[in-house]
Design an enzyme around this catalytic site. Structure first.
Site, PDB file in Angstrom:
ATOM      1  CG  HIS A  33      -1.872   1.093   1.332  1.00  0.00           C
ATOM      2  ND1 HIS A  33      -1.823   2.039   2.323  1.00  0.00           N
ATOM      3  CD2 HIS A  33      -2.936   1.408   0.552  1.00  0.00           C
ATOM      4  CE1 HIS A  33      -2.819   2.886   2.167  1.00  0.00           C
ATOM      5  NE2 HIS A  33      -3.505   2.531   1.102  1.00  0.00           N
ATOM      6  CD  GLU A  78      -2.724   1.843  -3.272  1.00  0.00           C
ATOM      7  OE1 GLU A  78      -3.864   2.346  -3.351  1.00  0.00           O
ATOM      8  OE2 GLU A  78      -1.876   2.217  -2.439  1.00  0.00           O
ATOM      9  CG  ASP A  90      -3.057   6.471  -3.527  1.00  0.00           C
ATOM     10  OD1 ASP A  90      -3.618   5.409  -3.849  1.00  0.00           O
ATOM     11  OD2 ASP A  90      -2.895   6.829  -2.349  1.00  0.00           O
ATOM     12  CG  HIS A 104      -2.853   9.788   0.489  1.00  0.00           C
ATOM     13  ND1 HIS A 104      -3.751   8.779   0.189  1.00  0.00           N
ATOM     14  CD2 HIS A 104      -3.354  10.429   1.574  1.00  0.00           C
ATOM     15  CE1 HIS A 104      -4.741   8.807   1.067  1.00  0.00           C
ATOM     16  NE2 HIS A 104      -4.537   9.794   1.900  1.00  0.00           N
TER      17      HIS A 104
END
Length: 335
Positions: free
Chosen positions: A9, A36, A38, A51
């Protein structure tokens, strides 16, 4: 039965500043199956990994006098934000910034890396995954999230063209490609469904609803029902629920019995990848916390994330988003 996938993450963001190539690399080294990023957009339409589009908390932009006049207040998806925003910077300008730890109170050790790393582009993450897959002999997937698509579309910036161009360039436009494209909104996922064969994932939180359907009164709670999950299956391949939708907590922050979410999602043909698995007591249910509550560092101390992760794996999830992919790997290996 297929083993649950481990999704790093924002990289191994419990151990390095999030959304840096160093965090993604460490996630890969610790056994993650997917990394991952963003995604947000720059003024000139490039996809970068942050993020949020507000970057005051994750870069050194506030210490850069040349950008002082770009600080502003904006209401994004109904929430007030003050700071510096990626859509006001070109990629070249973003590349002059350096990343810093977003949660210094909980992760003081990560502050040792402040100022060391650039903000990566999505293409740099795709390149890293490709290179590392070849190096270690196992496929590293990517799990990009489109952040605030309605907001960016209102600025004349859309994720679709740059995202799809990169996915096609890296051979990921296929139903079995090692990629999942995720979003908390619905409209953009439905639109992407008509443009790509890549797997799509509908994210959902315990509270609220997708911003793009706010006026229609759609809530995540309604989407989390058996009927709601069947509707999601018409355009997505999976769901990314906030983990309390699977194992709720009572008023004393203790874990309750599982809901029917996983079974309902599987019945609809959806994979289930809950978020987010973090080791700090601050994020854990009481069942998994460790240490003395009188210790001033109690909330930053690590609890039993292995046990929590295994509880969700026992509940039948198909993957986990974790800031500590090495712990998730250990949890999967020792079940």
């Amino acid at each position: 039965m297929t083993q649950p996938i481990i999704i790093a993450h924002r990289g191994a963001s419990g151990l390095r500043p999030e959304h840096t190539l160093a965090a993604y690399q460490l996630g890969i080294d610790q056994g993650a199956d997917f990394i991952e990023p963003d995604l947000v957009l720059t003024k000139d339409g490039h996809l970068v990994c942050r993020h949020e589009n507000e970057i005051g908390g994750t870069t050194d932009v506030s210490a850069r006098p040349e950008f002082a006049d770009r600080k502003k207040v904006q209401v994004i998806d109904g929430e007030r934000h003050e700071g510096w925003f990626t859509e006001d910077f070109t990629l070249a300008e973003i590349k002059t910034l350096r990343c810093k730890e977003r949660l210094p109170q909980l992760r003081p050790g990560n502050m040792a890396y402040d100022g060391q790393f650039e903000v990566p582009t999505f293409e740099e993450v795709l390149q890293l995954a490709k290179e590392q897959s070849a190096r270690i002999g196992r496929t590293i997937g990517v799990y990009p999230e489109t952040k605030h698509p309605t907001w960016f579309e209102g600025l004349g910036l859309s994720f679709d063209a740059p995202l799809l161009a990169l996915i096609q360039r890296y051979g990921l436009d296929a139903p079995d490609a090692p990629i999942f494209i995720q979003s908390f909104e619905v409209t953009n996922l439905k639109r992407l469904r008509t443009k790509t064969k890549a797997p799509l994932v509908q994210l959902m939180a315990k509270d609220g609803g997708p911003f793009d359907l706010e006026k229609a009164g759609v809530s995540y709670a309604s989407m989390a029902t058996a009927a709601g999950l069947k509707e999601i299956a018409t355009y997505a391949n999976g769901v990314g629920p906030e983990k309390v939708l699977i194992l709720p907590r009572d008023g004393a922050n203790r874990t309750l019995n599982p809901t029917s979410f996983v079974q309902d999602a599987h019945a609809a043909g959806l994979v289930v990848h809950p978020w987010t698995f973090r080791a700090e007591n601050y994020f854990l249910a009481e069942d998994y916390r460790k240490g003395q509550t009188t210790d001033p560092t109690y909330l930053a101390q690590h609890g039993d994330l292995i046990a929590e992760t295994q509880a969700f794996m026992a509940a039948g999830v198909d993957g986990v988003f974790s800031d500590f992919p090495g712990i998730a790997f250990a949890a999967r290996a020792s079940r």
